[in-house]
Design a protein around this motif. Structure first.
Motif, PDB file in Angstrom:
ATOM      1  N   LYS A  43       0.802  -1.215   0.000  1.00 32.01           N
ATOM      2  CA  LYS A  43       0.000   0.000   0.000  1.00 32.01           C
ATOM      3  C   LYS A  43       0.839   1.271   0.000  1.00 32.01           C
ATOM      4  CE  LYS A  43      -3.973  -2.119   2.326  1.00 32.01           C
ATOM      5  NZ  LYS A  43      -4.873  -2.070   3.502  1.00 32.01           N
ATOM      6  N   HIS A 102       4.366   0.314   5.148  1.00 29.21           N
ATOM      7  CA  HIS A 102       3.298  -0.681   5.270  1.00 29.21           C
ATOM      8  C   HIS A 102       3.871  -1.998   5.784  1.00 29.21           C
ATOM      9  CE1 HIS A 102       0.241  -3.627   3.473  1.00 29.21           C
ATOM     10  NE2 HIS A 102      -0.358  -3.021   4.472  1.00 29.21           N
ATOM     11  N   THR A 116       3.051  -0.563   9.648  1.00 26.03           N
ATOM     12  CA  THR A 116       1.798  -1.293   9.821  1.00 26.03           C
ATOM     13  C   THR A 116       2.079  -2.758  10.127  1.00 26.03           C
ATOM     14  OG1 THR A 116       0.676   0.192   8.262  1.00 26.03           O
ATOM     15  CG2 THR A 116      -0.379  -1.924   8.701  1.00 26.03           C
ATOM     16  N   CYS A 132       2.135   4.659   5.277  1.00 22.63           N
ATOM     17  CA  CYS A 132       1.271   3.830   6.120  1.00 22.63           C
ATOM     18  C   CYS A 132       1.743   3.747   7.569  1.00 22.63           C
ATOM     19  CB  CYS A 132       1.178   2.421   5.539  1.00 22.63           C
ATOM     20  SG  CYS A 132       0.512   2.347   3.864  1.00 22.63           S
TER      21      CYS A 132
END
Length: 401
Positions: free
Chosen positions: A143, A147, A206, A340
């Motif tokens: 993404k 991420h 993330t 992210c």
């Protein structure tokens, strides 16, 4: 046009909305191999400085920041640098990587075509072998930056006392850290590198992806604890992925690049020492080798990381996101992605350092005291020849004592 003095140049620059700090930032991003569009975007995003491209384009030559129409350095210096690289860490490099190394390590002004022509003369077999190497790679999807962080250890130098730990951002292929440690069995050392990166980023990835090695257990605990209760589908335990090392392909792919760009020469050297019975794998020989070569190896790792993050990744297929890792990591929106990173309590991060981490050491401090007992005026070696000579002298002194 009259030549402007330094003060006149800065005054004109400031008349167009920039400051002296802006110049320093522009020079920083220019040295990261960013394009003019990327420099403008980074200035606005990270520093709130808005500069038009037309203004930047006119001012950059006055500030000595040029890439085109360069006057190349002396050909003897360039040839000498090629010989030096071919006889050391750079003997496996292609012409693009060699060109980057000339610019940022040797500080030489040289055209890429010149490097290619000289390499064809100095190392024709290597050029042909690299041209024949055609790799098919998997297509990765992510993404955006932060991420997924892929973490792993590199063990090819571990038998000689030099385990290496690294982390790469899956989307941008930006290397966040590349660190030699005296051991990769202590989970506190990789955890220190992880928390340092989190503190610098002021945020968490993330997801974190590692293998099931015991050296990663503290990172596992830190990531899942700091991501707990954040209200997204990948919070807590779901924010950590464990799998086989060979399947962690982002970092596994980078190990090949790192070996080619910097570590292959050390592997060959240390293997030769072992074959010649100058290194037996004992604790004494290992600590002696670490003391003599650790600073050189870490310096080469830092250069390798820096050059990789600045280089351009070429387009390989229709779905391949390509560009410079530095720009893709810091400007993911330019590539249709997003940053992210997840929020983190920096005070909590600081409290975790003492209990869960330990700063990596380059060598055993007690062994360093022993070495300086034999050589009171000892200085850390600045090149491989000095390190090898010191290694042999220290071993001889210890054998005789």
């Amino acid at each position: 046009m009259a030549v402007l003095g330094f003060c006149g140049m800065i005054n004109l620059w400031e008349q167009h909305g920039a400051t002296w700090d802006s110049y320093a930032l522009i020079e920083l991003y220019f040295k990261q191999n960013c394009t003019q569009e990327e420099i403008i975007a980074l200035l606005e995003k990270n520093h709130g400085v808005i500069i038009k491209r037309r203004t930047l384009k006119r001012r950059m030559p006055w500030l000595g920041l040029r890439r085109n129409s360069i006057v190349e350095s002396d050909i003897n210096d360039i040839c000498s640098a090629i010989v030096t690289e071919l006889q050391s860490c750079g003997f496996n490099l292609g012409y693009r990587a060699m060109w980057q190394k000339f610019l940022h390590v040797h500080k030489l002004r040289v055209k890429r075509d010149t490097v290619y022509k000289l390499l064809k003369i100095a190392d024709p077999e290597g050029v042909e072998e690299r041209k024949a190497n055609r790799l098919k790679r998997r297509v990765f999807s992510s993404k955006g930056s932060n991420h997924i962080w892929s973490l792993d250890g590199y063990d090819k130098l571990k038998p000689f006392g030099f385990p290496i730990h690294g982390c790469i951002d899956r989307f941008s292929r930006y290397v966040l850290w590349l660190q030699y440690t005296t051991t990769n069995n202590d989970p506190k050392v990789p955890a220190y590198l992880f928390l340092q990166a989190v503190k610098k980023l002021k945020g968490l990835p993330t997801l974190v992806r590692t293998d099931a090695g015991t050296e990663n257990v503290n990172i596992h605990s830190l990531q899942t604890c700091l991501r707990a209760g954040q209200g997204d589908d990948l919070e807590g335990d779901k924010s950590y992925i464990v799998g086989r090392s060979v399947h962690n392909q982002r970092i596994e792919s980078y190990w090949g690049q790192m070996r080619q760009h910097s570590m292959d020469s050390y592997i060959h050297l240390f293997t030769t020492l072992k074959d010649n019975h100058e290194f037996d794998g004992s604790e004494r020989d290992t600590k002696c080798l670490q003391f003599c070569f650790a600073s050189l190896i870490q310096s080469d790792l830092d250069k390798c990381r820096d050059l990789w993050n600045k280089h351009s990744i070429r387009k390989q297929n229709a779905n391949n996101i390509h560009g410079k890792p530095y720009s893709m990591y810091h400007l993911p929106e330019k590539y249709g992605a997003q940053d992210c990173k997840k929020p983190v309590d920096l005070n909590a991060v600081d409290r975790l350092f003492p209990e869960f981490t330990e700063e990596p050491q380059l060598y055993d401090p007690f062994f360093a005291q022993q070495a300086r007992y034999f050589f009171p005026n000892l200085r850390i070696p600045s090149n491989v020849d000095e390190a090898l000579a010191l290694y042999r002298k220290l071993k001889q002194c210890m054998d005789e004592s």
